[in-house]
Motif scaffolding. Structure first.
Motif, PDB file in Angstrom:
ATOM      1  N   LYS A  27     -19.354  21.207  -9.986  1.00  0.00           N
ATOM      2  CA  LYS A  27     -19.899  20.031  -9.304  1.00  0.00           C
ATOM      3  C   LYS A  27     -21.403  19.865  -9.485  1.00  0.00           C
ATOM      4  CE  LYS A  27     -18.245  18.478  -5.337  1.00  0.00           C
ATOM      5  NZ  LYS A  27     -18.011  18.273  -3.874  1.00  0.00           N
ATOM      6  N   PRO A  28     -22.208  20.922  -9.371  1.00  0.00           N
ATOM      7  CA  PRO A  28     -23.649  20.717  -9.535  1.00  0.00           C
ATOM      8  C   PRO A  28     -24.044  20.192 -10.907  1.00  0.00           C
ATOM      9  CG  PRO A  28     -23.139  23.055  -9.328  1.00  0.00           C
ATOM     10  CD  PRO A  28     -21.894  22.310  -8.996  1.00  0.00           C
ATOM     11  N   ALA A  50     -40.447  27.036  -1.066  1.00  0.00           N
ATOM     12  CA  ALA A  50     -39.519  27.879  -1.818  1.00  0.00           C
ATOM     13  C   ALA A  50     -38.154  27.217  -1.766  1.00  0.00           C
ATOM     14  CB  ALA A  50     -39.447  29.281  -1.227  1.00  0.00           C
ATOM     15  N   THR A  51     -37.411  27.347  -2.863  1.00  0.00           N
ATOM     16  CA  THR A  51     -36.092  26.741  -2.943  1.00  0.00           C
ATOM     17  C   THR A  51     -35.092  27.759  -3.461  1.00  0.00           C
ATOM     18  OG1 THR A  51     -37.040  24.558  -3.397  1.00  0.00           O
ATOM     19  CG2 THR A  51     -34.722  24.871  -3.961  1.00  0.00           C
ATOM     20  N   VAL A  52     -33.954  27.825  -2.784  1.00  0.00           N
ATOM     21  CA  VAL A  52     -32.837  28.676  -3.188  1.00  0.00           C
ATOM     22  C   VAL A  52     -31.645  27.782  -3.435  1.00  0.00           C
ATOM     23  CG1 VAL A  52     -31.163  30.377  -2.368  1.00  0.00           C
ATOM     24  CG2 VAL A  52     -33.595  30.762  -2.010  1.00  0.00           C
ATOM     25  N   VAL A  53     -30.956  28.022  -4.545  1.00  0.00           N
ATOM     26  CA  VAL A  53     -29.689  27.354  -4.842  1.00  0.00           C
ATOM     27  C   VAL A  53     -28.598  28.410  -4.752  1.00  0.00           C
ATOM     28  CG1 VAL A  53     -28.295  26.231  -6.624  1.00  0.00           C
ATOM     29  CG2 VAL A  53     -30.677  25.547  -6.274  1.00  0.00           C
ATOM     30  N   VAL A  54     -27.594  28.133  -3.938  1.00  0.00           N
ATOM     31  CA  VAL A  54     -26.452  29.037  -3.819  1.00  0.00           C
ATOM     32  C   VAL A  54     -25.378  28.510  -4.758  1.00  0.00           C
ATOM     33  CG1 VAL A  54     -24.803  30.118  -2.260  1.00  0.00           C
ATOM     34  CG2 VAL A  54     -27.081  29.467  -1.417  1.00  0.00           C
ATOM     35  N   SER A  58     -23.250  30.624 -13.645  1.00  0.00           N
ATOM     36  CA  SER A  58     -23.126  29.659 -14.738  1.00  0.00           C
ATOM     37  C   SER A  58     -23.936  28.384 -14.514  1.00  0.00           C
ATOM     38  CB  SER A  58     -21.655  29.281 -14.929  1.00  0.00           C
ATOM     39  OG  SER A  58     -21.123  28.734 -13.733  1.00  0.00           O
ATOM     40  N   VAL A  59     -24.426  28.181 -13.298  1.00  0.00           N
ATOM     41  CA  VAL A  59     -25.207  26.978 -12.984  1.00  0.00           C
ATOM     42  C   VAL A  59     -26.681  27.250 -13.275  1.00  0.00           C
ATOM     43  CG1 VAL A  59     -25.908  25.360 -11.173  1.00  0.00           C
ATOM     44  CG2 VAL A  59     -23.551  26.209 -11.237  1.00  0.00           C
ATOM     45  N   ALA A  60     -27.248  26.504 -14.200  1.00  0.00           N
ATOM     46  CA  ALA A  60     -28.666  26.679 -14.553  1.00  0.00           C
ATOM     47  C   ALA A  60     -29.552  26.095 -13.463  1.00  0.00           C
ATOM     48  CB  ALA A  60     -28.950  25.993 -15.887  1.00  0.00           C
ATOM     49  N   VAL A  61     -30.630  26.813 -13.168  1.00  0.00           N
ATOM     50  CA  VAL A  61     -31.607  26.322 -12.198  1.00  0.00           C
ATOM     51  C   VAL A  61     -33.003  26.411 -12.823  1.00  0.00           C
ATOM     52  CG1 VAL A  61     -30.206  26.979 -10.192  1.00  0.00           C
ATOM     53  CG2 VAL A  61     -31.923  28.581 -11.079  1.00  0.00           C
ATOM     54  N   VAL A  66     -34.762  30.039  -7.021  1.00  0.00           N
ATOM     55  CA  VAL A  66     -33.976  31.263  -6.974  1.00  0.00           C
ATOM     56  C   VAL A  66     -32.497  30.887  -6.841  1.00  0.00           C
ATOM     57  CG1 VAL A  66     -33.483  33.347  -5.620  1.00  0.00           C
ATOM     58  CG2 VAL A  66     -35.855  32.584  -5.933  1.00  0.00           C
ATOM     59  N   ARG A  67     -31.659  31.550  -7.619  1.00  0.00           N
ATOM     60  CA  ARG A  67     -30.222  31.324  -7.493  1.00  0.00           C
ATOM     61  C   ARG A  67     -29.573  32.575  -6.917  1.00  0.00           C
ATOM     62  NH1 ARG A  67     -28.599  30.333 -12.580  1.00  0.00           N
ATOM     63  NH2 ARG A  67     -28.440  32.559 -12.888  1.00  0.00           N
ATOM     64  N   VAL A  68     -28.721  32.384  -5.910  1.00  0.00           N
ATOM     65  CA  VAL A  68     -27.955  33.486  -5.331  1.00  0.00           C
ATOM     66  C   VAL A  68     -26.510  33.034  -5.189  1.00  0.00           C
ATOM     67  CG1 VAL A  68     -29.928  34.461  -4.073  1.00  0.00           C
ATOM     68  CG2 VAL A  68     -28.442  32.794  -2.939  1.00  0.00           C
ATOM     69  N   SER A  69     -25.622  33.987  -4.935  1.00  0.00           N
ATOM     70  CA  SER A  69     -24.212  33.688  -4.680  1.00  0.00           C
ATOM     71  C   SER A  69     -23.870  34.059  -3.252  1.00  0.00           C
ATOM     72  CB  SER A  69     -23.309  34.473  -5.634  1.00  0.00           C
ATOM     73  OG  SER A  69     -23.534  34.075  -6.965  1.00  0.00           O
TER      74      SER A  69
END
Length: 196
Positions: A27-28, A50-54, A58-61, A66-69
């Motif tokens: 979806k993203p 600061a920005t975090v993408v959960v 496989s999702v590029a940021v 910061v990308r976390v799961s």
């Protein structure tokens, strides 16, 4: 005692999920009007400290994000919020306000100043969220006082919890959406309808 909203805020963007109604597509990464859904939402909070993408790996940021799961993987949006807030606090003092946003609402940008202004005007409120055309609160289109958000999420890993059950009890302000601000895209028909 609650404090007024400062200029700074952090952002947590939830971009996981199974996207069943999109046939399992990422979806993203779905494009609307020439940009990924995620990039629309990141643009709306470009002023965040600061920005975090959960999201899955496989999702590029962008480099600054910061990308976390979430844990467990696929645990739902509350689990994502728990993971995102933890990441925002890692090695730094979080801002007093946190945007909590879903990646499938690409037209939020014009609502951001109104949400922040509403929260600034009422120091007793725990947050400000958009409402859709039917007046329903959009829990994942909001700005929350970080301490209130952390308290609401305390003691749970968030697994399979409904967002409303966690955030619905907070004293929140509602801000009516204008135009497409509260649109969220869950199906290919909804995505197609936004293309000329």
């Amino acid at each position: 005692m609650p404090v007024a909203v400062p200029r700074g805020f952090d952002a947590c963007v939830l971009a996981g999920g199974r996207a069943r109604r999109l046939g399992g597509a990422s979806k993203p990464d779905v494009e609307v009007r020439g940009r990924r859904l995620l990039d629309h939402v990141l643009g709306a909070v470009a002023g965040a400290s600061a920005t975090v993408v959960v999201a899955p790996d496989s999702v590029a940021v962008p480099d600054r994000v910061v990308r976390v799961s979430e844990r467990p993987a696929g645990g739902g949006p509350v689990a994502g919020a728990v993971a995102g807030l933890a990441a925002l606090a890692e090695g730094r003092t979080p801002e007093p306000v946190t945007a909590l946003l879903a990646c499938d609402s690409p037209f939020l940008a014009t609502a951001v100043p109104r949400l922040l202004a509403a929260l600034q005007a009422d120091p007793e409120a725990a947050g400000a969220v958009l409402t859709d055309a039917d007046g329903r609160p959009q829990w994942l289109s909001g700005f929350y006082r970080t301490n209130a958000l952390r308290a609401a999420l305390a003691g749970t890993d968030g697994r399979d919890r409904a967002v409303r059950s966690v955030l619905g009890g907070l004293p929140l302000l509602t801000v009516p959406a204008v135009g497409l601000e509260a649109v969220d895209l869950d199906t290919w028909d909804q995505v197609s309808a936004l293309h000329p």
